[in-house]
Write a protein that holds these residues in place. Structure first.
Motif, PDB file in Angstrom:
ATOM      1  N   ALA A  57     -30.427 -17.279 -69.410  1.00  0.00           N
ATOM      2  CA  ALA A  57     -30.960 -15.916 -69.476  1.00  0.00           C
ATOM      3  C   ALA A  57     -31.139 -15.434 -70.909  1.00  0.00           C
ATOM      4  O   ALA A  57     -31.512 -14.288 -71.120  1.00  0.00           O
TER       5      ALA A  57
ATOM      6  N   ILE B 196     -36.136 -17.536 -73.272  1.00  0.00           N
ATOM      7  CA  ILE B 196     -37.212 -17.037 -72.394  1.00  0.00           C
ATOM      8  C   ILE B 196     -38.413 -16.604 -73.237  1.00  0.00           C
ATOM      9  O   ILE B 196     -39.565 -16.893 -72.901  1.00  0.00           O
TER      10      ILE B 196
ATOM     11  N   PHE C  23     -42.204 -18.069 -73.121  1.00  0.00           N
ATOM     12  CA  PHE C  23     -43.306 -17.153 -72.853  1.00  0.00           C
ATOM     13  C   PHE C  23     -44.401 -17.292 -73.924  1.00  0.00           C
ATOM     14  O   PHE C  23     -45.588 -17.407 -73.606  1.00  0.00           O
TER      15      PHE C  23
ATOM     16  N   THR D 282     -33.822 -17.451 -58.323  1.00  0.00           N
ATOM     17  CA  THR D 282     -34.217 -16.102 -58.734  1.00  0.00           C
ATOM     18  C   THR D 282     -35.738 -16.101 -58.901  1.00  0.00           C
ATOM     19  O   THR D 282     -36.356 -17.171 -59.038  1.00  0.00           O
TER      20      THR D 282
ATOM     21  N   ASN E 266     -37.358 -15.139 -61.489  1.00  0.00           N
ATOM     22  CA  ASN E 266     -37.658 -15.679 -62.820  1.00  0.00           C
ATOM     23  C   ASN E 266     -37.674 -17.205 -62.818  1.00  0.00           C
ATOM     24  O   ASN E 266     -38.576 -17.828 -63.391  1.00  0.00           O
ATOM     25  N   GLU E 267     -36.659 -17.809 -62.190  1.00  0.00           N
ATOM     26  CA  GLU E 267     -36.580 -19.283 -62.153  1.00  0.00           C
ATOM     27  C   GLU E 267     -37.791 -19.865 -61.427  1.00  0.00           C
ATOM     28  O   GLU E 267     -38.392 -20.836 -61.886  1.00  0.00           O
TER      29      GLU E 267
ATOM     30  N   HIS F 141     -40.897 -19.496 -63.486  1.00  0.00           N
ATOM     31  CA  HIS F 141     -40.796 -20.390 -64.655  1.00  0.00           C
ATOM     32  C   HIS F 141     -41.228 -21.812 -64.265  1.00  0.00           C
ATOM     33  O   HIS F 141     -42.028 -22.446 -64.971  1.00  0.00           O
TER      34      HIS F 141
END
Lengths: 63, 147
Positions: B44, B49, B53, B116, B118-119, B122
């Motif tokens: 995290a 991250i 990005f 999650t 996000n995961e 990703h």
């Protein structure tokens, strides 16, 4: 099918010279010559125009 | 008529581009494999991250433009001529299908092992962008080697 290499060779031009006349990369001339890439109608017309022949003399459909 | 020198310069840049894109995709996948291999708690980190990005945006820009925007319009036009545009369109189509298939796989996986949001995103974005980039690099490399 096409006679691009034959017609280019007859004029003594390299792939880069023909590419410069047409405004494309050498890779494009090379892939068209080797029948890996089929050119669009505008590109076929430009190639024929640069070589001073008609599109039909340069390209034809395989049987 | 374009100068022959410019065609040859575009040829050199095109060959470099296919190599650079391939290496970038490999680095991207390696970086993401390391990310997912690390403990969940450390993932995290805003730095990790943020780096992912920024890299995704950079790779998407490269895919959308073909790169080498600063080499001059005429060279860029040669680099992104009909074959390059065709290869890029095919690579983007492959990227789309890989993204959809990975999204379906993540959906099924999340039923058994919750992820999650996000995961999941990703994983989906990484595989889609990476696959498109590799596909473009390989297609261009093959086109340069023919003959």
């Amino acid at each position: 099918m096409n006679r691009l290499r034959e017609m280019r060779d007859a004029r003594g031009w390299t792939q880069a010279e023909l590419a410069a006349r047409v405004g494309v990369s050498r890779k494009t001339v090379n892939t068209v010559e080797n029948r890996v890439f089929t050119p669009s109608t505008p590109l076929a017309l430009k190639l024929a125009d640069a070589l001073g022949v008609t599109v039909e003399e340069l390209f034809w459909l395989a049987d | 008529m374009v100068e022959v020198d410019r065609v040859e310069k575009a040829e050199r840049l095109g060959r470099s581009r296919s190599r650079v894109f391939f290496v970038l995709a490999m680095v991207f996948f390696a970086q993401q494999a390391a990310y997912f291999a690390s403990p969940a708690a450390s993932r995290a980190s805003p730095l990790q991250i943020g780096a992912w990005f920024v890299l995704v945006i950079l790779l998407l820009l490269l895919l959308a433009t073909g790169g080498f925007l600063f080499k001059g319009r005429k060279v860029w036009d040669l680099l992104n001529d009909e074959t390059a545009r065709t290869n890029r369109a095919a690579a983007q189509a492959l990227g789309f299908w890989v993204t959809i298939i990975m999204a379906l796989a993540v959906y099924v996986e999340s039923i058994f092992d919750p992820l999650t949001l996000n995961e999941g995103l990703h994983i989906i974005v990484t595989t889609g962008v990476g696959a498109a980039l590799i596909s473009f690099a390989v297609r261009e490399r093959r086109a340069h080697q023919i003959g």
